[in-house]
Scaffold this active site. Structure first.
Site, PDB file in Angstrom:
ATOM      1  N   ASN A  60       0.833  -1.211   0.000  1.00 31.69           N
ATOM      2  CA  ASN A  60       0.000   0.000   0.000  1.00 31.69           C
ATOM      3  C   ASN A  60       0.867   1.260   0.000  1.00 31.69           C
TER       4      ASN A  60
ATOM      5  N   ARG B 130       5.229   2.810   3.322  1.00 33.86           N
ATOM      6  CA  ARG B 130       6.626   3.113   3.640  1.00 33.86           C
ATOM      7  C   ARG B 130       7.080   4.374   2.897  1.00 33.86           C
TER       8      ARG B 130
ATOM      9  N   ASP C 180      -4.270  -2.165   1.470  1.00 31.38           N
ATOM     10  CA  ASP C 180      -3.759  -2.228   2.837  1.00 31.38           C
ATOM     11  C   ASP C 180      -4.126  -3.598   3.426  1.00 31.38           C
TER      12      ASP C 180
ATOM     13  N   ARG D   9       8.290  -1.653  10.489  1.00 33.40           N
ATOM     14  CA  ARG D   9       9.411  -2.409  11.016  1.00 33.40           C
ATOM     15  C   ARG D   9      10.469  -1.622  11.819  1.00 33.40           C
TER      16      ARG D   9
ATOM     17  N   ASN E 108      -1.415  -1.812  12.751  1.00 36.49           N
ATOM     18  CA  ASN E 108      -0.993  -2.279  11.417  1.00 36.49           C
ATOM     19  C   ASN E 108      -0.433  -3.702  11.477  1.00 36.49           C
TER      20      ASN E 108
ATOM     21  N   THR F 121      11.646 -11.379  13.909  1.00 32.73           N
ATOM     22  CA  THR F 121      12.862 -10.693  14.343  1.00 32.73           C
ATOM     23  C   THR F 121      13.552 -11.432  15.485  1.00 32.73           C
TER      24      THR F 121
ATOM     25  N   SER G 125      10.854  -2.951  22.264  1.00 31.51           N
ATOM     26  CA  SER G 125      10.165  -1.770  21.720  1.00 31.51           C
ATOM     27  C   SER G 125       8.751  -2.219  21.339  1.00 31.51           C
TER      28      SER G 125
ATOM     29  N   TYR H  28       7.479  -2.012  18.440  1.00 30.77           N
ATOM     30  CA  TYR H  28       7.630  -2.786  17.202  1.00 30.77           C
ATOM     31  C   TYR H  28       7.962  -4.245  17.525  1.00 30.77           C
ATOM     32  N   HIS H  29       8.974  -4.459  18.368  1.00 24.65           N
ATOM     33  CA  HIS H  29       9.360  -5.840  18.674  1.00 24.65           C
ATOM     34  C   HIS H  29       8.211  -6.573  19.396  1.00 24.65           C
TER      35      HIS H  29
ATOM     36  N   LYS I   5       5.914  -8.252  17.033  1.00 23.89           N
ATOM     37  CA  LYS I   5       6.440  -9.511  16.489  1.00 23.89           C
ATOM     38  C   LYS I   5       6.250 -10.646  17.503  1.00 23.89           C
TER      39      LYS I   5
ATOM     40  N   VAL J 122      19.426  -6.361   9.021  1.00 26.13           N
ATOM     41  CA  VAL J 122      19.866  -6.547   7.634  1.00 26.13           C
ATOM     42  C   VAL J 122      20.784  -5.386   7.237  1.00 26.13           C
TER      43      VAL J 122
ATOM     44  N   ASN K  54      24.148   0.085   8.222  1.00 28.29           N
ATOM     45  CA  ASN K  54      23.982   0.935   7.040  1.00 28.29           C
ATOM     46  C   ASN K  54      24.138   2.406   7.409  1.00 28.29           C
TER      47      ASN K  54
HETATM   48  P1  NAD Z   1      10.093  -1.839   4.846  1.00 29.20           P
HETATM   49  O1  NAD Z   1       9.382  -0.865   5.705  1.00 29.20           O
HETATM   50  O2  NAD Z   1      11.159  -1.354   3.939  1.00 29.20           O
HETATM   51  O3  NAD Z   1       9.041  -2.668   3.965  1.00 29.20           O
HETATM   52  C1  NAD Z   1       7.762  -3.032   4.397  1.00 29.20           C
HETATM   53  C2  NAD Z   1       6.832  -2.914   3.206  1.00 29.20           C
HETATM   54  O4  NAD Z   1       5.521  -3.316   3.626  1.00 29.20           O
HETATM   55  C3  NAD Z   1       6.721  -1.487   2.701  1.00 29.20           C
HETATM   56  O5  NAD Z   1       6.838  -1.440   1.300  1.00 29.20           O
HETATM   57  C4  NAD Z   1       5.334  -1.028   3.160  1.00 29.20           C
HETATM   58  O6  NAD Z   1       4.765  -0.068   2.292  1.00 29.20           O
HETATM   59  C5  NAD Z   1       4.578  -2.350   3.200  1.00 29.20           C
HETATM   60  N1  NAD Z   1       3.466  -2.373   4.172  1.00 29.20           N
HETATM   61  C6  NAD Z   1       3.518  -2.120   5.494  1.00 29.20           C
HETATM   62  N2  NAD Z   1       2.302  -2.255   6.040  1.00 29.20           N
HETATM   63  C7  NAD Z   1       1.462  -2.616   5.025  1.00 29.20           C
HETATM   64  C8  NAD Z   1       0.088  -2.901   4.962  1.00 29.20           C
HETATM   65  N3  NAD Z   1      -0.713  -2.824   6.041  1.00 29.20           N
HETATM   66  N4  NAD Z   1      -0.463  -3.235   3.766  1.00 29.20           N
HETATM   67  C9  NAD Z   1       0.329  -3.322   2.656  1.00 29.20           C
HETATM   68  N5  NAD Z   1       1.642  -3.059   2.658  1.00 29.20           N
HETATM   69  C10 NAD Z   1       2.202  -2.701   3.833  1.00 29.20           C
HETATM   70  O7  NAD Z   1      10.659  -2.970   5.830  1.00 29.20           O
HETATM   71  P2  NAD Z   1      11.740  -4.108   5.536  1.00 29.20           P
HETATM   72  O8  NAD Z   1      13.038  -3.662   6.065  1.00 29.20           O
HETATM   73  O9  NAD Z   1      11.616  -4.537   4.127  1.00 29.20           O
HETATM   74  O10 NAD Z   1      11.207  -5.238   6.498  1.00 29.20           O
HETATM   75  C11 NAD Z   1      10.272  -6.210   6.024  1.00 29.20           C
HETATM   76  C12 NAD Z   1       9.962  -7.189   7.135  1.00 29.20           C
HETATM   77  O11 NAD Z   1      11.184  -7.809   7.569  1.00 29.20           O
HETATM   78  C13 NAD Z   1       9.355  -6.521   8.364  1.00 29.20           C
HETATM   79  O12 NAD Z   1       8.270  -7.274   8.838  1.00 29.20           O
HETATM   80  C14 NAD Z   1      10.477  -6.498   9.366  1.00 29.20           C
HETATM   81  O13 NAD Z   1       9.974  -6.639  10.657  1.00 29.20           O
HETATM   82  C15 NAD Z   1      11.320  -7.691   8.968  1.00 29.20           C
HETATM   83  N6  NAD Z   1      12.738  -7.503   9.324  1.00 29.20           N
HETATM   84  C16 NAD Z   1      13.468  -6.482   8.780  1.00 29.20           C
HETATM   85  C17 NAD Z   1      14.788  -6.306   9.175  1.00 29.20           C
HETATM   86  C18 NAD Z   1      15.643  -5.181   8.656  1.00 29.20           C
HETATM   87  O14 NAD Z   1      16.784  -5.011   9.143  1.00 29.20           O
HETATM   88  N7  NAD Z   1      15.180  -4.406   7.665  1.00 29.20           N
HETATM   89  C19 NAD Z   1      15.372  -7.198  10.101  1.00 29.20           C
HETATM   90  C20 NAD Z   1      14.581  -8.223  10.641  1.00 29.20           C
HETATM   91  C21 NAD Z   1      13.259  -8.360  10.236  1.00 29.20           C
HETATM   92  N1  USQ Z   2      22.359   1.892  17.288  1.00 31.09           N
HETATM   93  C1  USQ Z   2      23.430   2.748  17.499  1.00 31.09           C
HETATM   94  N2  USQ Z   2      23.557   3.823  16.669  1.00 31.09           N
HETATM   95  C2  USQ Z   2      22.699   4.061  15.638  1.00 31.09           C
HETATM   96  C3  USQ Z   2      21.621   3.170  15.422  1.00 31.09           C
HETATM   97  C4  USQ Z   2      21.477   2.109  16.287  1.00 31.09           C
HETATM   98  O1  USQ Z   2      24.245   2.565  18.394  1.00 31.09           O
HETATM   99  O2  USQ Z   2      22.894   5.052  14.915  1.00 31.09           O
HETATM  100  C5  USQ Z   2      22.188   0.727  18.177  1.00 31.09           C
HETATM  101  C6  USQ Z   2      20.825   0.659  18.834  1.00 31.09           C
HETATM  102  O3  USQ Z   2      20.787   1.400  20.043  1.00 31.09           O
HETATM  103  C7  USQ Z   2      20.677  -0.848  19.028  1.00 31.09           C
HETATM  104  C8  USQ Z   2      21.426  -1.454  17.857  1.00 31.09           C
HETATM  105  O4  USQ Z   2      22.282  -0.420  17.368  1.00 31.09           O
HETATM  106  O5  USQ Z   2      21.328  -1.247  20.191  1.00 31.09           O
HETATM  107  C9  USQ Z   2      20.553  -1.941  16.732  1.00 31.09           C
HETATM  108  O6  USQ Z   2      19.698  -0.909  16.289  1.00 31.09           O
HETATM  109  P1  USQ Z   2      19.060  -0.954  14.809  1.00 31.09           P
HETATM  110  O7  USQ Z   2      18.262   0.277  14.605  1.00 31.09           O
HETATM  111  O8  USQ Z   2      20.109  -1.280  13.819  1.00 31.09           O
HETATM  112  O9  USQ Z   2      18.141  -2.278  14.896  1.00 31.09           O
HETATM  113  P2  USQ Z   2      16.728  -2.538  15.574  1.00 31.09           P
HETATM  114  O10 USQ Z   2      16.120  -1.317  16.141  1.00 31.09           O
HETATM  115  O11 USQ Z   2      16.879  -3.694  16.483  1.00 31.09           O
HETATM  116  O12 USQ Z   2      15.809  -2.967  14.361  1.00 31.09           O
HETATM  117  C10 USQ Z   2      16.301  -3.544  13.143  1.00 31.09           C
HETATM  118  C11 USQ Z   2      15.160  -3.504  12.121  1.00 31.09           C
HETATM  119  C12 USQ Z   2      14.007  -4.379  12.629  1.00 31.09           C
HETATM  120  C13 USQ Z   2      14.514  -5.778  12.915  1.00 31.09           C
HETATM  121  C14 USQ Z   2      15.688  -5.756  13.892  1.00 31.09           C
HETATM  122  C15 USQ Z   2      16.341  -7.119  14.012  1.00 31.09           C
HETATM  123  O13 USQ Z   2      14.727  -2.167  11.917  1.00 31.09           O
HETATM  124  O14 USQ Z   2      12.995  -4.426  11.636  1.00 31.09           O
HETATM  125  O15 USQ Z   2      13.492  -6.561  13.470  1.00 31.09           O
HETATM  126  O16 USQ Z   2      16.725  -4.874  13.361  1.00 31.09           O
HETATM  127  S1  USQ Z   2      16.950  -7.389  15.616  1.00 31.09           S
HETATM  128  O17 USQ Z   2      17.768  -6.237  16.023  1.00 31.09           O
HETATM  129  O18 USQ Z   2      17.750  -8.597  15.547  1.00 31.09           O
HETATM  130  O19 USQ Z   2      15.834  -7.500  16.524  1.00 31.09           O
END
Ligand code: NAD
Ligand code: USQ
Length: 398
Positions: A32, A35, A74, A101, A119, A145, A187, A189-190, A193, A219, A248
């Protein structure tokens, strides 16, 4: 196979959709575009220039000759559209990325907390309920996660989702059973999950829905073999204080000479995986879906664990990046140890990419190439977990 990719416009979803399509699967993306609207809300943009979703799809058709189908709705709010899509497309697998996320985004204020719960929990529940109502045997692969386990030092290598626990029954005999690993989200968010895990457990048990929950680490990286094939296919790169993840962010900060934003002592140890392995793992999960029964299959999608401070010091050594130790906006342990088992995906063939100098350099090239798109005012993370954290940060900035 016919594969429905929910959230297929996102950072993980887009390269996964391309990877699955390239492997010969038929792919239908649902998104939808929330993001992209969040970028507008936050006044930021992906560091890499991403074209519209229809343009991305057209570019993939031109370079690969393969068609990705697209539906925009959505998943959390439009149950009827979801049900109709399932009934007409009849996917063999549904990959569910469609959730909010970012932990900092989920902690900004009450409205963002409510949105994230609404959501994420509704999206997951709608998918499960619709699979039952459509009477489909599609498998569901969810991106969960590592954060559901919590980030306190644990005496054990984190198992893949379950613990076997033993306790005395009322007659003193020992009872043994398997339970989901105790969840300790850090958090809102977590937390969503963690709630998802219960939804999966219920629907797997009650309705026989075949679910794989991938407990993924943070990632890093940007491009995959498929997204490199045309500039219009480039993946998004988030660097801002809400959506940018730690490595990143550090790569981008090092590329533009901005002191690396280490929270607190940087003693937090986290699990990491490269985006190229994310897409491979999802394919491995789907292609082994016939192994899943009424017990949710949980796999830790992780390549390695690293301490945030060590990542910063690595970049300091490699490229002379300056490091800034900042008050931590999050309520999290100052230091934690973390060791994780990830046997399931390795058994299926995952041979993970590990962080090393060459790869980091390659990722930093992307950041350097698009450095002119960076708005440095959006780098600081200003989402505070609680009032105490906000006060601590304000005292330092005075
Ligand atoms: P992202 O925000 O880049 O992508 C999520 C996508 O889902 C977006 O394109 C958004 O528009 C779409 N979306 C969200 N809610 C929606 C809804 N209600 N209907 C339709 N579309 C919807 O996030 P990402 O980094 O690609 O992460 C994807 C999944 O992987 C998440 O569930 C996240 O928890 C999980 N994940 C991500 C990371 C990371 O580091 N990025 C790490 C661990 C887990
Ligand atoms: N951190 C810093 N400096 C920064 C950003 C983050 O020190 O500029 C620290 C944070 O305090 C935290 C750690 O780095 O201790 C990780 O933070 P993050 O933002 O890289 O990761 P997180 O918030 O945990 O979330 C990300 C994704 C989420 C996914 C999660 C996997 O956004 O979608 O679920 O990583 S995990 O961490 O294994 O739960």
């Amino acid at each position: 196979m016919r594969i429905l990719v929910l959230g297929g416009d996102g950072f993980c979803g887009w390269p996964t959709a391309l990877h699955l399509s390239d492997a010969g699967h038929d792919v239908l993306i649902v998104d939808n575009e929330i993001r992209r609207r969040m970028d507008v809300e936050l006044g930021v943009q992906s560091l890499t220039p991403i074209v519209s979703l229809p343009e991305r799809i057209e570019a993939w058709r031109e370079v690969s000759g393969r068609c990705l189908q697209l539906e925009m709705f959505d998943v959390a709010r439009d149950y009827d559209a979801l049900l109709n899509t399932l009934r007409t497309y009849r996917p063999d697998a549904v990959v569910h990325f469609a959730e909010q996320r970012a932990a900092p985004y989920s902690m900004k204020d009450a409205a963002h907390k409510c949105y994230t719960v609404d959501n994420n929990v509704n999206a997951t529940h709608n998918v499960l309920a619709a699979l039952v109502e459509a009477r489909l045997d599609s498998q569901l692969v969810h991106l969960g996660t590592m954060g559901v386990y919590g980030y306190e030092t644990s005496a054990v290598d984190l198992p893949e989702g379950y613990l076997t626990i033993s306790y005395p029954d009322r007659h003193g005999a020992v009872v043994t059973r398997e339970a989901l690993y105790p969840t300790k989200p850090g958090s809102v968010y977590h937390l969503t999950k963690s709630l998802d895990q219960l939804l999966f457990q219920f629907y797997a048990h009650n309705d026989g829905i075949r679910v794989t929950d991938l407990h993924q680490g943070i990632v890093w990286g940007t491009q995959t073999a498929e997204t490199r094939r045309d500039p219009r296919l480039i993946n998004r790169f988030d660097y801002d204080g809400d959506f940018g993840t730690v490595l990143n962010r550090f790569l981008m900060q090092a590329a533009i000479g901005y002191p690396l934003t280490v929270h607190g002592t940087g003693g937090q140890t986290r699990a990491f995986i490269n985006i190229q392995d994310t897409v491979r793992c999802v394919r491995l999960a789907i292609e082994s879906g016939d192994q899943v029964g009424r017990r949710v299959r949980i796999m830790n999608q992780v390549a390695e664990t690293l301490r945030v401070r060590d990542l910063a010091e690595l970049l300091e050594r490699l490229v002379g990046a300056a490091v800034a130790y900042l008050p931590n906006p999050r309520a999290e342990a100052d230091e934690n140890e973390l060791a994780v088992r990830s046997d399931n995906l390795k058994r299926l063939g995952l041979d993970p990419i590990l962080m090393e100098a060459g790869l980091l350099g390659e990722s930093m090239e992307i950041a350097k190439e698009y450095a002119n798109r960076c708005d440095v005012s959006k780098i600081p993370s200003v989402s505070y977990w609680n009032a105490e954290r906000r006060c601590a940060a304000q005292k330092v900035s005075r």
